[in-house]
Enzyme design. Structure first.
Site, PDB file in Angstrom:
ATOM      1  N   TYR A 177      -2.820  -3.426  10.877  1.00 49.89           N
ATOM      2  CA  TYR A 177      -1.430  -3.228  10.466  1.00 49.89           C
ATOM      3  C   TYR A 177      -1.294  -2.878   8.977  1.00 49.89           C
ATOM      4  O   TYR A 177      -0.700  -1.857   8.616  1.00 49.89           O
ATOM      5  CB  TYR A 177      -0.600  -4.479  10.782  1.00 49.89           C
ATOM      6  CG  TYR A 177       0.826  -4.383  10.291  1.00 49.89           C
ATOM      7  CD1 TYR A 177       1.747  -3.579  10.962  1.00 49.89           C
ATOM      8  CD2 TYR A 177       1.246  -5.070   9.154  1.00 49.89           C
ATOM      9  CE1 TYR A 177       3.063  -3.472  10.519  1.00 49.89           C
ATOM     10  CE2 TYR A 177       2.560  -4.974   8.701  1.00 49.89           C
ATOM     11  CZ  TYR A 177       3.455  -4.172   9.388  1.00 49.89           C
ATOM     12  OH  TYR A 177       4.752  -4.065   8.936  1.00 49.89           O
ATOM     13  N   LYS A 181       0.122   0.690   6.967  1.00 57.27           N
ATOM     14  CA  LYS A 181       1.269   0.848   6.069  1.00 57.27           C
ATOM     15  C   LYS A 181       0.846   1.494   4.744  1.00 57.27           C
ATOM     16  O   LYS A 181       1.625   2.224   4.126  1.00 57.27           O
ATOM     17  CB  LYS A 181       1.949  -0.506   5.827  1.00 57.27           C
ATOM     18  CG  LYS A 181       2.655  -1.058   7.078  1.00 57.27           C
ATOM     19  CD  LYS A 181       3.706  -0.086   7.608  1.00 57.27           C
ATOM     20  CE  LYS A 181       4.567  -0.687   8.687  1.00 57.27           C
ATOM     21  NZ  LYS A 181       5.640   0.226   9.151  1.00 57.27           N
TER      22      LYS A 181
END
Length: 253
Positions: A177, A181
């Site tokens: 994750y 980003k």
């Protein structure tokens, strides 16, 4: 450039059937926008749109499926003719079973042991999906006199921040994750640099540590609080480009 009833601004928000995306779509509708509520599941989108009001329209949109991207853009083109604002909000935190704790997803994101399949699945939505949807929406954005693109990122994507030994979130920086980003931030910068000459603004924004389905509702901020900065950036028609901000102001890339 404000939205008016005679010539309302047109927005598309991906992943808008719940969480921060829903709050953004709701705020835009309240400001007079016609909002397309992107949702992988059309039924969920229709429920969200009904709750938002008559200027919200559900649209089936799975950013990992090019066919739904193309159909969504075609529908907006037919109905509205242009797009003034694209909010790339759709994101997933992991590819495992729902309900995993933040600790479990952090563990599964470790660079040394993360499943490549999980990395691929998460990046498919959080990175490649953003590129695909943005590219597809560009012809409609180019028809707007002042188009904007807002990418919902995360402070966790800031390499400058996590490189600091004093950063509290350092241990949560993994390749699934968090790194997605960071990649999204790079994608944001690439689009911002290229589109600046066309006066299309592209910015990244972090909601902060918000309690959503993304982190099994373990975030410390409510969805309402977490949505404030993304809403501010989404509504800012005369703001900067290539900016990365969070609830407390500018964030380092």
């Amino acid at each position: 450039m404000e939205s008016s009833t005679s010539n309302p601004l047109i927005a598309l928000v991906s992943g808008a059937n719940q969480g921060v995306g829903f709050q953004i779509a709701k705020a835009l509708a309240e400001k007079g926008y016609i909002v397309y509520v992107g949702s992988r599941n059309l039924g969920n989108g229709e429920k969200a749109a009904a709750e938002i009001g008559k200027t919200a329209h559900a649209i089936e949109l799975d950013v990992t499926r090019q066919s739904t991207i193309n159909e969504a853009v075609e529908l907006i083109k037919k109905e509205s003719g242009r797009l003034d604002l694209l909010v790339n909000n759709a994101a997933i935190a992991h590819a495992g079973k729902p309900g995993r704790t933040l600790e479990e997803t952090t563990e599964d994101g470790r660079a040394t042991t993360a499943s490549i399949e999980e990395v691929r699945t998460v990046w498919e939505t959080n990175v490649f999906g953003v590129i695909a949807l943005t590219q597809a929406a560009l012809p409609l954005l180019r028809k707007s006199p002042a188009a904007r693109i807002v990418n919902v990122s995360s402070g966790l994507g800031s390499l400058t921040w996590v490189a600091d030994p004093a950063c509290w979130a350092r241990e949560h920086f993994g390749v699934v994750y968090a790194a997605s980003k960071t990649a999204l931030n790079a994608v944001t910068m690439a689009f911002a640099i290229e589109l600046e000459k066309e006066n299309i603004k592209v910015n990244a924004v972090s909601p902060g540590f918000t309690a959503t389905a993304l982190n099994n509702f373990q975030g410390t901020d409510s969805v309402e609080v977490g949505s404030r900065e993304p809403i501010r950036v989404a509504l800012e028609t005369d703001g900067p480009t290539a900016a990365f901000t969070g609830p407390d102001g500018p964030l380092p890339w």
